[in-house]
Write a protein that holds these residues in place. Structure first.
Motif, PDB file in Angstrom:
ATOM      1  N   TRP A 277     -12.909  54.961   0.563  1.00 13.62           N
ATOM      2  CA  TRP A 277     -11.785  55.207   1.406  1.00 13.62           C
ATOM      3  C   TRP A 277     -12.177  56.155   2.580  1.00 13.62           C
ATOM      4  CZ3 TRP A 277     -10.075  59.881   3.427  1.00 13.62           C
ATOM      5  CH2 TRP A 277      -8.699  59.949   3.710  1.00 13.62           C
ATOM      6  N   SER A 278     -11.573  55.753   3.876  1.00  9.15           N
ATOM      7  CA  SER A 278     -11.690  56.706   4.843  1.00  9.15           C
ATOM      8  C   SER A 278     -10.477  56.743   5.537  1.00  9.15           C
ATOM      9  CB  SER A 278     -12.766  55.974   5.712  1.00  9.15           C
ATOM     10  OG  SER A 278     -12.371  55.201   6.444  1.00  9.15           O
ATOM     11  N   PRO A 279     -10.053  57.548   6.563  1.00  9.57           N
ATOM     12  CA  PRO A 279      -8.813  57.879   7.196  1.00  9.57           C
ATOM     13  C   PRO A 279      -8.282  56.238   7.980  1.00  9.57           C
ATOM     14  CG  PRO A 279      -9.768  59.653   7.377  1.00  9.57           C
ATOM     15  CD  PRO A 279     -10.952  58.672   6.759  1.00  9.57           C
ATOM     16  N   PHE A 280      -9.337  55.681   8.671  1.00  9.33           N
ATOM     17  CA  PHE A 280      -9.209  54.515   9.339  1.00  9.33           C
ATOM     18  C   PHE A 280      -9.231  53.230   8.387  1.00  9.33           C
ATOM     19  CE2 PHE A 280     -10.149  57.853  12.451  1.00  9.33           C
ATOM     20  CZ  PHE A 280      -9.024  57.664  13.284  1.00  9.33           C
ATOM     21  N   ALA A 281      -9.718  53.054   7.129  1.00  5.52           N
ATOM     22  CA  ALA A 281      -9.823  52.378   6.349  1.00  5.52           C
ATOM     23  C   ALA A 281      -9.490  52.490   4.924  1.00  5.52           C
ATOM     24  CB  ALA A 281     -11.222  51.457   6.406  1.00  5.52           C
ATOM     25  N   PRO A 282      -8.468  52.815   4.323  1.00  2.00           N
ATOM     26  CA  PRO A 282      -8.164  53.471   3.194  1.00  2.00           C
ATOM     27  C   PRO A 282      -8.387  52.661   2.087  1.00  2.00           C
ATOM     28  CG  PRO A 282      -5.941  52.869   4.184  1.00  2.00           C
ATOM     29  CD  PRO A 282      -6.981  52.690   5.480  1.00  2.00           C
ATOM     30  N   VAL A 283      -8.659  51.238   2.374  1.00  2.09           N
ATOM     31  CA  VAL A 283      -8.933  50.436   1.464  1.00  2.09           C
ATOM     32  C   VAL A 283     -10.544  49.936   1.543  1.00  2.09           C
ATOM     33  CG1 VAL A 283      -8.651  48.188  -0.090  1.00  2.09           C
ATOM     34  CG2 VAL A 283      -6.867  50.017   0.306  1.00  2.09           C
ATOM     35  N   GLN A 284     -11.439  50.147   0.860  1.00  4.08           N
ATOM     36  CA  GLN A 284     -12.813  49.323   1.242  1.00  4.08           C
ATOM     37  C   GLN A 284     -13.530  48.873   0.064  1.00  4.08           C
ATOM     38  OE1 GLN A 284     -15.599  51.802   3.785  1.00  4.08           O
ATOM     39  NE2 GLN A 284     -13.745  52.825   4.595  1.00  4.08           N
ATOM     40  N   TYR A 285     -14.126  47.801   0.033  1.00  8.94           N
ATOM     41  CA  TYR A 285     -15.009  47.357  -1.076  1.00  8.94           C
ATOM     42  C   TYR A 285     -16.440  46.979  -0.635  1.00  8.94           C
ATOM     43  CZ  TYR A 285     -10.410  47.070  -3.986  1.00  8.94           C
ATOM     44  OH  TYR A 285      -9.411  47.187  -4.721  1.00  8.94           O
ATOM     45  N   ASP A 286     -17.354  47.414  -1.248  1.00  9.37           N
ATOM     46  CA  ASP A 286     -18.848  46.902  -1.220  1.00  9.37           C
ATOM     47  C   ASP A 286     -19.466  46.417  -2.237  1.00  9.37           C
ATOM     48  OD1 ASP A 286     -21.458  47.059  -0.584  1.00  9.37           O
ATOM     49  OD2 ASP A 286     -21.121  49.015   0.957  1.00  9.37           O
ATOM     50  N   THR A 287     -19.879  45.316  -2.262  1.00  7.43           N
ATOM     51  CA  THR A 287     -20.306  44.831  -3.382  1.00  7.43           C
ATOM     52  C   THR A 287     -21.712  43.956  -3.443  1.00  7.43           C
ATOM     53  OG1 THR A 287     -19.482  42.401  -3.049  1.00  7.43           O
ATOM     54  CG2 THR A 287     -17.927  44.105  -3.972  1.00  7.43           C
ATOM     55  N   ASP A 288     -22.639  44.099  -4.438  1.00  9.64           N
ATOM     56  CA  ASP A 288     -23.711  43.151  -4.333  1.00  9.64           C
ATOM     57  C   ASP A 288     -23.633  42.397  -5.771  1.00  9.64           C
ATOM     58  OD1 ASP A 288     -25.550  43.933  -2.337  1.00  9.64           O
ATOM     59  OD2 ASP A 288     -25.298  46.015  -2.992  1.00  9.64           O
ATOM     60  N   GLU A 289     -24.013  41.324  -5.595  1.00  6.96           N
ATOM     61  CA  GLU A 289     -24.077  40.409  -6.929  1.00  6.96           C
ATOM     62  C   GLU A 289     -25.144  39.346  -6.815  1.00  6.96           C
ATOM     63  OE1 GLU A 289     -21.071  37.796  -9.607  1.00  6.96           O
ATOM     64  OE2 GLU A 289     -20.327  38.262  -7.295  1.00  6.96           O
ATOM     65  N   GLY A 290     -25.983  39.097  -7.952  1.00  6.05           N
ATOM     66  CA  GLY A 290     -26.918  38.213  -8.124  1.00  6.05           C
ATOM     67  C   GLY A 290     -26.747  37.344  -9.280  1.00  6.05           C
ATOM     68  N   GLY A 291     -27.596  36.166  -9.329  1.00  7.45           N
ATOM     69  CA  GLY A 291     -27.885  35.663 -10.401  1.00  7.45           C
ATOM     70  C   GLY A 291     -28.871  34.538 -10.610  1.00  7.45           C
ATOM     71  N   VAL A 292     -29.010  33.619 -11.325  1.00 12.34           N
ATOM     72  CA  VAL A 292     -29.989  32.436 -11.384  1.00 12.34           C
ATOM     73  C   VAL A 292     -29.160  31.237 -11.999  1.00 12.34           C
ATOM     74  CG1 VAL A 292     -32.114  33.926 -11.660  1.00 12.34           C
ATOM     75  CG2 VAL A 292     -30.755  32.917 -13.581  1.00 12.34           C
ATOM     76  N   VAL A 293     -29.652  30.046 -11.217  1.00  6.33           N
ATOM     77  CA  VAL A 293     -29.022  28.914 -11.682  1.00  6.33           C
ATOM     78  C   VAL A 293     -30.037  28.088 -12.905  1.00  6.33           C
ATOM     79  CG1 VAL A 293     -27.855  26.656 -11.261  1.00  6.33           C
ATOM     80  CG2 VAL A 293     -27.466  28.648  -9.867  1.00  6.33           C
ATOM     81  N   LEU A 294     -29.826  28.097 -13.835  1.00  9.97           N
ATOM     82  CA  LEU A 294     -30.689  27.379 -14.800  1.00  9.97           C
ATOM     83  C   LEU A 294     -30.990  26.148 -14.414  1.00  9.97           C
ATOM     84  CD1 LEU A 294     -29.403  28.772 -18.244  1.00  9.97           C
ATOM     85  CD2 LEU A 294     -31.153  29.735 -16.819  1.00  9.97           C
ATOM     86  N   GLY A 295     -32.453  25.623 -14.429  1.00  8.95           N
ATOM     87  CA  GLY A 295     -32.668  24.354 -14.184  1.00  8.95           C
ATOM     88  C   GLY A 295     -32.643  24.209 -12.869  1.00  8.95           C
ATOM     89  N   LYS A 296     -32.679  24.939 -11.737  1.00 12.58           N
ATOM     90  CA  LYS A 296     -32.565  24.692 -10.565  1.00 12.58           C
ATOM     91  C   LYS A 296     -33.408  25.343  -9.836  1.00 12.58           C
ATOM     92  CE  LYS A 296     -29.592  24.344  -6.313  1.00 12.58           C
ATOM     93  NZ  LYS A 296     -28.372  24.400  -5.728  1.00 12.58           N
TER      94      LYS A 296
END
Length: 401
Positions: A277-296
């Motif tokens: 949250w901040s006064p100029f952006a009251p809604v914020q999301y920050d994400t990291d996501e990783g994975g593997v694809v089997l057989g590729k």
């Protein structure tokens, strides 16, 4: 006890003559001084009286009882004090002698105050210069001031710096004024008892009150951030949040999430989302996501295919800031790539779209209304697939209250 009345006081506490004259004017209207605060003076309502007020200075912060008794015997009653300044009053008809009949002697007391104020002024000026240097680096070193503003990193520090800067300014003014007063006393020129507190002074003092209240309210910013900001392990299943998920980009049933490589405070930091949250952006999301694809495997044969995605989402308070935020996000995430590789693309359902396509990395910056999304993707999915997902998430941002 009569009714208490509060008045905005002159903020220039060192202007002795103006204060004395103001107290006398208030007494003539039936308002008799009781207490001096930082921003307000407290008066007790009573009968109008012709009073004389005098301010004495004690560098030791405390006038002795013997001296108070001596003043009382001369017709001066102690009223209140503010810092080093003691206020005394006496009815005009008493015709009490002045507290100090020797201006040159009085100047020696003020000399000590002059030295103290100069030390305070030097300290606050140095502190202000250091804070300005630090904040300049935060705001402008990377050339991304709007990004810094939206993230809210330095808002509180900047407001604090402004307050310290104002304190430095008033300290310098106090030092110069007290020094001028001391010079006049040494030349046998007494304090000007007829100096008036003008309308301009009232407006300036009112501004100081509002500014101080604003500074106080700004202290709530880090508290709100502390309460609202949180980081959680990203669920494996889809969630109703305006974030771009790796599964939505890969669209491969063999995509799995491996065991966490780094856990802290119960959070898988390789697969997490942070709410901010901040006064100029009251809604914020920050994400990291990783994975593997089997057989590729990666197309260059370097090993098992392991895509990842990083997303930043903003719902802005002011939609007009979106373009500037996009420009700053591009600068912030440009790294060693050429500026020309960041291409502006026309999109019928987005206000702005900037795309970077590397060998295995894609960066997309998009805005619509008050929504801004940045996605950095590492994998071999098509750019259009990511843009389609961004477009869907923009609708979720618009629905967030």
């Amino acid at each position: 006890m009569g009714k208490l009345v509060y008045k905005v006081r002159p903020n220039d506490y060192w202007r002795i003559g103006e204060h004395e004259n103001w107290f006398e004017e208030m007494a003539a209207k039936g308002l008799h001084l009781k207490k001096l605060g930082k921003m307000f003076a407290t008066f007790e309502k009573g009968e109008p009286k012709q009073m004389k007020y005098r301010i004495d200075i004690s560098i030791d912060r405390k006038i002795s009882k013997d001296q108070l008794d001596m003043y009382a015997e001369s017709g001066w009653q102690y009223v209140t004090r503010d810092k080093l300044f003691y206020v005394f009053s006496s009815p005009v008809e008493v015709n009490a002698p002045e507290l100090h009949t020797d201006s040159a002697e009085q100047s020696f007391t003020i000399e000590k105050l002059d030295q103290k104020l100069m030390g305070n002024a030097i300290f606050t000026v140095v502190a202000t210069i250091l804070m300005i240097g630090m904040l300049s680096a935060i705001w402008f070193l990377e050339g991304t001031p709007i990004y810094v503003l939206i993230e809210g990193w330095a808002i509180q520090q900047t407001i604090l710096a402004a307050f310290i800067g104002y304190t430095a300014y008033t300290s310098l003014r106090a030092t110069l004024s007290i020094r001028a007063l001391r010079k006049n006393l040494m030349e046998e020129k007494p304090v000007n008892r007829h100096a008036t507190w003008t309308k301009r002074d009232r407006l300036r003092s009112a501004f100081v009150v509002v500014f101080t209240i604003f500074i106080g309210l700004s202290a709530a910013i880090p508290v709100v951030q502390l309460v609202k900001n949180k980081t959680i392990t990203l669920p494996r299943e889809n969630v109703d949040l305006p974030i771009v998920r790796l599964a939505d980009i890969e669209r491969n049933p063999h995509l799995i999430r491996e065991e966490p490589e780094y856990m802290n405070d119960g959070v898988d930091w390789g697969n997490r989302y942070s709410v901010k949250w901040s006064p100029f952006a009251p809604v914020q999301y920050d994400t990291d996501e990783g994975g593997v694809v089997l057989g590729k495997e990666w197309s260059d044969g370097s090993g098992q295919y392991s895509p990842s995605v990083h997303t930043k989402v903003y719902q802005l308070t002011l939609p007009a800031m979106a373009d500037s935020l996009i420009a700053d996000l591009v600068k912030w995430h440009q790294y060693d790539e050429n500026k020309e590789d960041y291409v502006e693309v026309n999109h019928p359902d987005l206000d702005r779209l900037v795309v970077y396509e590397g060998a295995d990395t894609k960066k997309i910056f998009a805005s619509k209304g008050k929504g801004v999304i940045f996605v950095r993707y590492y994998g071999d999915a098509e750019t259009n697939t990511i843009v389609d997902e961004i477009e869907k998430k923009m609708k979720l941002i618009a629905g967030i209250e």
